[in-house]
Structures are given as C-alpha cells and as structure tokens.
Design a protein around this motif. Sequence first.
Motif, mmCIF file in Angstrom:
data_model
loop_
_atom_site.group_PDB
_atom_site.id
_atom_site.type_symbol
_atom_site.label_atom_id
_atom_site.label_comp_id
_atom_site.label_asym_id
_atom_site.label_seq_id
_atom_site.Cartn_x
_atom_site.Cartn_y
_atom_site.Cartn_z
ATOM 1 N N MET A 1 0.752 -1.288 -0.056
ATOM 2 C CA MET A 1 -0.107 0.084 -0.122
ATOM 3 C C MET A 1 0.989 1.165 -0.194
ATOM 4 S SD MET A 1 -2.996 -1.029 2.884
ATOM 5 C CE MET A 1 -3.880 0.390 2.591
ATOM 6 N N THR A 2 0.520 2.248 -0.593
ATOM 7 C CA THR A 2 1.017 3.503 -0.543
ATOM 8 C C THR A 2 0.778 4.252 0.608
ATOM 9 O OG1 THR A 2 -0.705 4.897 -1.930
ATOM 10 C CG2 THR A 2 1.094 3.679 -2.955
ATOM 11 N N ILE A 3 1.337 5.399 0.875
ATOM 12 C CA ILE A 3 1.204 6.113 1.897
ATOM 13 C C ILE A 3 -0.357 6.816 2.239
ATOM 14 C CG2 ILE A 3 1.868 8.430 3.091
ATOM 15 C CD1 ILE A 3 4.618 7.928 2.692
ATOM 16 N N ALA A 4 -0.525 7.393 0.825
ATOM 17 C CA ALA A 4 -1.984 7.840 0.678
ATOM 18 C C ALA A 4 -3.034 6.849 0.694
ATOM 19 C CB ALA A 4 -1.959 8.453 -0.787
ATOM 20 N N GLU A 5 -2.977 5.689 0.408
ATOM 21 C CA GLU A 5 -3.778 4.673 0.400
ATOM 22 C C GLU A 5 -3.961 4.330 2.089
ATOM 23 O OE1 GLU A 5 -3.379 2.072 -3.688
ATOM 24 O OE2 GLU A 5 -2.076 1.767 -2.013
ATOM 25 N N VAL A 6 -2.692 4.094 2.783
ATOM 26 C CA VAL A 6 -2.932 4.088 4.135
ATOM 27 C C VAL A 6 -3.750 5.314 5.091
ATOM 28 C CG1 VAL A 6 -1.498 3.662 6.247
ATOM 29 C CG2 VAL A 6 -0.806 2.493 4.274
ATOM 30 N N LEU A 7 -3.321 6.392 4.607
ATOM 31 C CA LEU A 7 -4.010 7.580 5.201
ATOM 32 C C LEU A 7 -5.442 7.662 4.966
ATOM 33 C CD1 LEU A 7 -1.038 10.169 4.749
ATOM 34 C CD2 LEU A 7 -1.633 8.831 7.045
ATOM 35 N N ARG A 8 -6.018 7.078 4.007
ATOM 36 C CA ARG A 8 -7.359 7.005 3.634
ATOM 37 C C ARG A 8 -8.035 5.881 4.900
ATOM 38 N NH1 ARG A 8 -6.076 7.997 -1.858
ATOM 39 N NH2 ARG A 8 -5.750 5.617 -2.418
ATOM 40 N N GLN A 9 -7.279 5.272 5.467
ATOM 41 C CA GLN A 9 -7.793 4.472 6.492
ATOM 42 C C GLN A 9 -8.485 5.285 7.737
ATOM 43 O OE1 GLN A 9 -8.102 1.081 6.266
ATOM 44 N NE2 GLN A 9 -7.369 1.611 3.960
ATOM 45 N N ALA A 10 -8.167 6.633 7.685
ATOM 46 C CA ALA A 10 -8.621 7.422 8.527
ATOM 47 C C ALA A 10 -10.215 7.415 8.627
ATOM 48 C CB ALA A 10 -8.175 8.986 8.434
ATOM 49 N N ALA A 11 -10.944 7.253 7.349
ATOM 50 C CA ALA A 11 -12.241 7.106 7.281
ATOM 51 C C ALA A 11 -12.755 5.968 8.503
ATOM 52 C CB ALA A 11 -12.692 6.712 6.016
ATOM 53 N N ARG A 12 -11.914 5.139 8.864
ATOM 54 C CA ARG A 12 -12.402 4.041 9.717
ATOM 55 C C ARG A 12 -12.660 4.515 10.977
ATOM 56 N NH1 ARG A 12 -8.405 -0.646 8.422
ATOM 57 N NH2 ARG A 12 -9.573 -1.769 9.931
ATOM 58 N N LEU A 13 -11.982 5.658 11.250
ATOM 59 C CA LEU A 13 -11.829 6.091 12.814
ATOM 60 C C LEU A 13 -12.738 7.309 12.876
ATOM 61 C CD1 LEU A 13 -8.210 6.610 13.642
ATOM 62 C CD2 LEU A 13 -10.007 4.837 14.241
ATOM 63 N N VAL A 14 -13.823 7.743 11.903
ATOM 64 C CA VAL A 14 -14.900 8.563 12.229
ATOM 65 C C VAL A 14 -15.894 8.092 13.037
ATOM 66 C CG1 VAL A 14 -16.884 9.837 10.888
ATOM 67 C CG2 VAL A 14 -14.501 9.450 9.645
ATOM 68 N N GLY A 15 -16.141 9.041 14.060
ATOM 69 C CA GLY A 15 -17.111 8.390 15.005
ATOM 70 C C GLY A 15 -16.351 7.788 16.300
#
Length: 284
Positions: A1-15
Amino acid sequence: MTIAEVLRQAARLVGVSDSPRLDTELLLTAASGLDRTYFYTWPERALTPQVTASFEAMLARRMTGEPVAHITGQREFWSLPLMVDNTTLIPRPDTEVLVEVALTSLHAFNISAPRILDLGTGTGAIALALASEIPSADVTAVDQSAQAVLLAKRNAKALGKNITVQRGGWLDDTWLAHVKSQPPFDCIVSNPPYIDEADPHLAQGDVRFEPLSALVAGRQGYCDLFTIIDLAHHLLKTGGALWLEHGYQQAVKVREYLTLTGFAQVATHNDYGGNPRVTGGYRL
C-alpha cells in the motif's frame, strides 16, 4: 500500500475519534518511523508489508477507543516528547496553560533559581516543561503512584532534565513531614484529580483507559483541590504562587476557597477552548 492509501484509512476512525486524520498520521509515524511531513511530500511512496501490518494492528486498537498515546507510547507536551502508559494521565494540550501561568508568575518574582513543586506529576509533564524553560530552577515532582514516579524519572532522564522525582503526596504524612522540613517553595503547581465520581464523561473517550485515581475526587470533585490549597499555606514562602488546574465548572468555588483561606490576587485563566481551567493566587 502507498502512504496515501494507508492514510485514507482515517475514514474508519470517524465516530471513534474527534481527529481521525491526525490519529492516522500519528499511528503511521509510529509504525514507519517517518516524519509526518514526509507523508505530504511523498504520498505515492509504497510502504513495506511490515510497516503496513504494524499500522493495521495499531489502527485496530484505536478503533476500540484506546488512546493514540497508549498505542504509540508517546505524547508531546510543551514540545517535549514524553513516554506515556496506562498508569498515568495522558498530558493534555490545555494543561500547557498551567505551565504558561506558572512561568508568568515566576518571571515576575525575578528569582534566579526558584523552588517549584509539582503535586501529582504523573508523566512529569508540568515539572519537565517548567524545568526546560527555567534550567536554574529547583523542581520537585511528586506522585503517590510508584509507577508514575518511575515513568517521570524515565522522562527526566531521556530529556536530560534535572528534576527531583519523589513518591508521596498531599495525603502522605511521611512525605509531608519531609517536605515541610525543607525551605519553602516559590511556586506550587498541580493538575490533581477533580472529576466527580458520578460524571458521565468517565465512561467516554480516552479517560476510560486512564487510572480513576488520577481523575476522580470526592466532594463533587473538590476534595483534592481544597486539600492542596490548605497544604500550600505550609509549603509556600510568603508571596509564593499556587496554580491549580480544575474543571471548567469549578472556577468559582476554587476562587472562593482561595480567597477564604487567605490567598491574594486570586485569578482564573481560560484554556485554549475559552473554558475556565487554571486558578490560583499568592500566599499572604
């Protein structure tokens, strides 16, 4: 995975988190050893499978609500990197206001080597911040928790700060007898337990993972605050300053008690969110 792809995991922390993007960046920094500025400069760079796996494991812990500081083992305070664990409170940005207020009062004294006491030091954050700004100060940091004392000592050693860390506290007769035999202090600071045991916030957010003994106080959260105010009369020099962090709804009663017990120039200072957070005054 690229850095950008990993950082998109932030969506999982919403809430789960109030700052999902920041949490994700901090976790990736811990997993990869890369600086956060690197993520913005090279977002297309691929991460090794080991780094990705480490990040995923950390993210899974964060998704349960576990604080980022506990997962990474570190929290920055006053630009100082501090080791943290679940035996103490996690240093909060708003506590830096306590440091700012104490420094202002100490500079007004114009004393070359002020004696400072930090009661309930935890990680040592407040004491170490003051020592970093006034290298000549004689700083004593105290906590009743043996684990906290060890952690504060580790932080002091890692940062190369010369502070004295002791086990004891405002209800420890042996420690009180010892400290009362020493010269009086120019300034006492404390972020003591001040949350009412019935406060619903104790079941929310990061505090669920922190020791109740460092959070909760009797008499609707005022017990330790008032005890420290009483004690300060015996430990401060005439004109010495006492500054306390407290809950945003406690400022009025803390000011009243300080005035009632003989402190002068009693004042309250707001935190970075505009809430009354630090109150104190000067011993007559």
